[in-house]
Design a protein around this motif. Sequence first.
Motif, PDB file in Angstrom:
ATOM      1  N   ARG A  41       0.839  -1.217   0.000  1.00 56.24           N
ATOM      2  CA  ARG A  41       0.000   0.000   0.000  1.00 56.24           C
ATOM      3  C   ARG A  41       0.866   1.256   0.000  1.00 56.24           C
ATOM      4  O   ARG A  41       0.551   2.258  -0.656  1.00 56.24           O
ATOM      5  CB  ARG A  41      -0.929  -0.010   1.203  1.00 56.24           C
ATOM      6  CG  ARG A  41      -2.082  -0.989   1.083  1.00 56.24           C
ATOM      7  CD  ARG A  41      -3.160  -0.740   2.134  1.00 56.24           C
ATOM      8  NE  ARG A  41      -4.178  -1.772   2.086  1.00 56.24           N
ATOM      9  CZ  ARG A  41      -5.167  -1.800   1.200  1.00 56.24           C
ATOM     10  NH1 ARG A  41      -5.256  -0.831   0.296  1.00 56.24           N
ATOM     11  NH2 ARG A  41      -6.067  -2.766   1.225  1.00 56.24           N
ATOM     12  N   GLU A  44       2.005   1.839  -3.481  1.00 58.71           N
ATOM     13  CA  GLU A  44       0.929   2.388  -4.298  1.00 58.71           C
ATOM     14  C   GLU A  44       0.748   3.891  -4.036  1.00 58.71           C
ATOM     15  O   GLU A  44       0.498   4.676  -4.960  1.00 58.71           O
ATOM     16  CB  GLU A  44      -0.372   1.640  -4.020  1.00 58.71           C
ATOM     17  CG  GLU A  44      -0.375   0.205  -4.566  1.00 58.71           C
ATOM     18  CD  GLU A  44      -1.614  -0.563  -4.198  1.00 58.71           C
ATOM     19  OE1 GLU A  44      -2.095  -1.358  -5.030  1.00 58.71           O
ATOM     20  OE2 GLU A  44      -2.112  -0.393  -3.053  1.00 58.71           O
ATOM     21  N   GLU A  45       0.876   4.278  -2.774  1.00 63.57           N
ATOM     22  CA  GLU A  45       0.744   5.697  -2.435  1.00 63.57           C
ATOM     23  C   GLU A  45       1.883   6.515  -3.048  1.00 63.57           C
ATOM     24  O   GLU A  45       1.671   7.631  -3.535  1.00 63.57           O
ATOM     25  CB  GLU A  45       0.715   5.873  -0.917  1.00 63.57           C
ATOM     26  CG  GLU A  45      -0.560   5.337  -0.273  1.00 63.57           C
ATOM     27  CD  GLU A  45      -0.499   5.373   1.241  1.00 63.57           C
ATOM     28  OE1 GLU A  45       0.519   5.858   1.786  1.00 63.57           O
ATOM     29  OE2 GLU A  45      -1.462   4.908   1.879  1.00 63.57           O
ATOM     30  N   VAL A  47       3.657   5.829  -5.819  1.00 64.28           N
ATOM     31  CA  VAL A  47       3.564   5.946  -7.279  1.00 64.28           C
ATOM     32  C   VAL A  47       2.241   6.566  -7.707  1.00 64.28           C
ATOM     33  O   VAL A  47       2.047   6.893  -8.886  1.00 64.28           O
ATOM     34  CB  VAL A  47       3.752   4.567  -7.967  1.00 64.28           C
ATOM     35  CG1 VAL A  47       5.120   4.004  -7.646  1.00 64.28           C
ATOM     36  CG2 VAL A  47       2.656   3.583  -7.563  1.00 64.28           C
ATOM     37  N   GLY A  48       1.299   6.673  -6.763  1.00 63.03           N
ATOM     38  CA  GLY A  48       0.045   7.357  -7.065  1.00 63.03           C
ATOM     39  C   GLY A  48      -0.935   6.572  -7.903  1.00 63.03           C
ATOM     40  O   GLY A  48      -1.778   7.160  -8.583  1.00 63.03           O
ATOM     41  N   THR A  49      -0.847   5.257  -7.861  1.00 59.30           N
ATOM     42  CA  THR A  49      -1.808   4.441  -8.603  1.00 59.30           C
ATOM     43  C   THR A  49      -1.957   3.084  -7.937  1.00 59.30           C
ATOM     44  O   THR A  49      -1.045   2.610  -7.238  1.00 59.30           O
ATOM     45  CB  THR A  49      -1.367   4.256 -10.067  1.00 59.30           C
ATOM     46  OG1 THR A  49      -2.418   3.617 -10.808  1.00 59.30           O
ATOM     47  CG2 THR A  49      -0.107   3.392 -10.174  1.00 59.30           C
ATOM     48  N   GLN A  50      -3.102   2.438  -8.160  1.00 61.22           N
ATOM     49  CA  GLN A  50      -3.353   1.118  -7.584  1.00 61.22           C
ATOM     50  C   GLN A  50      -2.668   0.055  -8.435  1.00 61.22           C
ATOM     51  O   GLN A  50      -2.802   0.030  -9.664  1.00 61.22           O
ATOM     52  CB  GLN A  50      -4.864   0.852  -7.523  1.00 61.22           C
ATOM     53  CG  GLN A  50      -5.225  -0.452  -6.819  1.00 61.22           C
ATOM     54  CD  GLN A  50      -6.726  -0.603  -6.620  1.00 61.22           C
ATOM     55  OE1 GLN A  50      -7.445   0.396  -6.588  1.00 61.22           O
ATOM     56  NE2 GLN A  50      -7.184  -1.822  -6.488  1.00 61.22           N
ATOM     57  N   LEU A  51      -1.933  -0.820  -7.780  1.00 61.77           N
ATOM     58  CA  LEU A  51      -1.188  -1.868  -8.481  1.00 61.77           C
ATOM     59  C   LEU A  51      -1.868  -3.231  -8.396  1.00 61.77           C
ATOM     60  O   LEU A  51      -1.665  -4.080  -9.273  1.00 61.77           O
ATOM     61  CB  LEU A  51       0.227  -1.974  -7.898  1.00 61.77           C
ATOM     62  CG  LEU A  51       1.063  -0.687  -7.960  1.00 61.77           C
ATOM     63  CD1 LEU A  51       2.361  -0.880  -7.207  1.00 61.77           C
ATOM     64  CD2 LEU A  51       1.325  -0.277  -9.400  1.00 61.77           C
ATOM     65  N   ASN A  53      -5.590  -5.428  -7.389  1.00 60.91           N
ATOM     66  CA  ASN A  53      -6.996  -5.520  -7.010  1.00 60.91           C
ATOM     67  C   ASN A  53      -7.104  -6.569  -5.906  1.00 60.91           C
ATOM     68  O   ASN A  53      -6.611  -7.699  -6.066  1.00 60.91           O
ATOM     69  CB  ASN A  53      -7.854  -5.947  -8.202  1.00 60.91           C
ATOM     70  CG  ASN A  53      -7.897  -4.890  -9.283  1.00 60.91           C
ATOM     71  OD1 ASN A  53      -8.107  -3.716  -8.999  1.00 60.91           O
ATOM     72  ND2 ASN A  53      -7.689  -5.312 -10.532  1.00 60.91           N
ATOM     73  N   THR A  62      -3.638  -4.938 -11.514  1.00 60.29           N
ATOM     74  CA  THR A  62      -4.233  -3.929 -12.374  1.00 60.29           C
ATOM     75  C   THR A  62      -3.355  -3.793 -13.609  1.00 60.29           C
ATOM     76  O   THR A  62      -2.262  -4.375 -13.686  1.00 60.29           O
ATOM     77  CB  THR A  62      -4.324  -2.576 -11.648  1.00 60.29           C
ATOM     78  OG1 THR A  62      -2.978  -2.126 -11.375  1.00 60.29           O
ATOM     79  CG2 THR A  62      -5.094  -2.697 -10.339  1.00 60.29           C
ATOM     80  N   ASP A  63      -3.809  -3.030 -14.589  1.00 58.80           N
ATOM     81  CA  ASP A  63      -2.981  -2.817 -15.782  1.00 58.80           C
ATOM     82  C   ASP A  63      -1.649  -2.170 -15.404  1.00 58.80           C
ATOM     83  O   ASP A  63      -0.588  -2.555 -15.911  1.00 58.80           O
ATOM     84  CB  ASP A  63      -3.729  -1.933 -16.785  1.00 58.80           C
ATOM     85  CG  ASP A  63      -4.879  -2.667 -17.453  1.00 58.80           C
ATOM     86  OD1 ASP A  63      -4.875  -3.912 -17.406  1.00 58.80           O
ATOM     87  OD2 ASP A  63      -5.770  -2.004 -18.005  1.00 58.80           O
ATOM     88  N   ALA A  64      -1.706  -1.193 -14.498  1.00 56.50           N
ATOM     89  CA  ALA A  64      -0.472  -0.536 -14.060  1.00 56.50           C
ATOM     90  C   ALA A  64       0.422  -1.513 -13.307  1.00 56.50           C
ATOM     91  O   ALA A  64       1.648  -1.520 -13.475  1.00 56.50           O
ATOM     92  CB  ALA A  64      -0.803   0.665 -13.171  1.00 56.50           C
TER      93      ALA A  64
END
Length: 298
Positions: A41, A44-45, A47-51, A53, A62-64
Amino acid sequence: MLTNSEFGALRAFAAVAETLSFSRAAEVLGVSPSALSQTVRGLEERVGTQLLNRTTRSVSLTDAGRMLFEQVRPSIVDLGTALERLRAMDGRPVGTVRVHTFRIAAELFLTPMLAQFARNYPEVVLDVTLDDNVVDIVANGYDVAIRLGETVERDMVAIRLGPELRQIAVASPAYLAAFRAPTTPRDLLNHRCIRWRWPGHEAPYAWEFNDDGRWFAVAVNGPLIASSREFGIAAAVAGVGIAFGVEEAVTPFIRDGRLVPLLETWSAPFPGFFLCYPQQRHMAPALRAFVDAVKAIR
């Protein structure tokens, strides 16, 4: 240059992405699942995106997350390989060898060599999973596997262990006193058979027989379905019904009179067990020591 915390976070993420399981990844990394979740988590914070699900039942990329995993995994593998090569420079077997093996194969080829191997290689840890499921060795983090020849992937190095095998039907004297013995495999359809379910399959295994070189299967029925062949053989000894097992596993019970072999003329040999591992240019000394020790048992 990456900071220590950034590298640790990427390694944690890669472990979860590899296994798609926080609990399995935590076991590999030697941390708690909650600590691992917190680390991911935090990444993720940053890089600013959800990695990933996350649900209560599953984890997916996720795609990222998939893009990041594809980019960082080769580097992490290369770093691990570099460290293994350094540790192996003196040729001394050290570290952990992760083994996946069918249960009966463990009895035949691992149990006889364990004590001597532990004495010869005190710095090697054998992490052995006994499981009749057929898994992807590389994707699940195993170094080597022992499995039936028909289940070995073509791109694996495969070393035959032991002779061909046979499966035979067996029943207790008490059962045969109550029910007439089958004379052909088709007669089994009128018997109480103890079935086995191959891990990962919904339907129980259909018993395979051979008629003058032609293999055929009989989908038997009966009062018991087990995920363990050993449990099924024990049930046959108790008189529950007819079981079907590898000859080496049932021979001790036949020898002492607790089981009687059936339909032997219909039971033909098939390729037995193989030691298999991915092709690699530089085999770790610990893995080489294990492979050589198992080969000496065959």
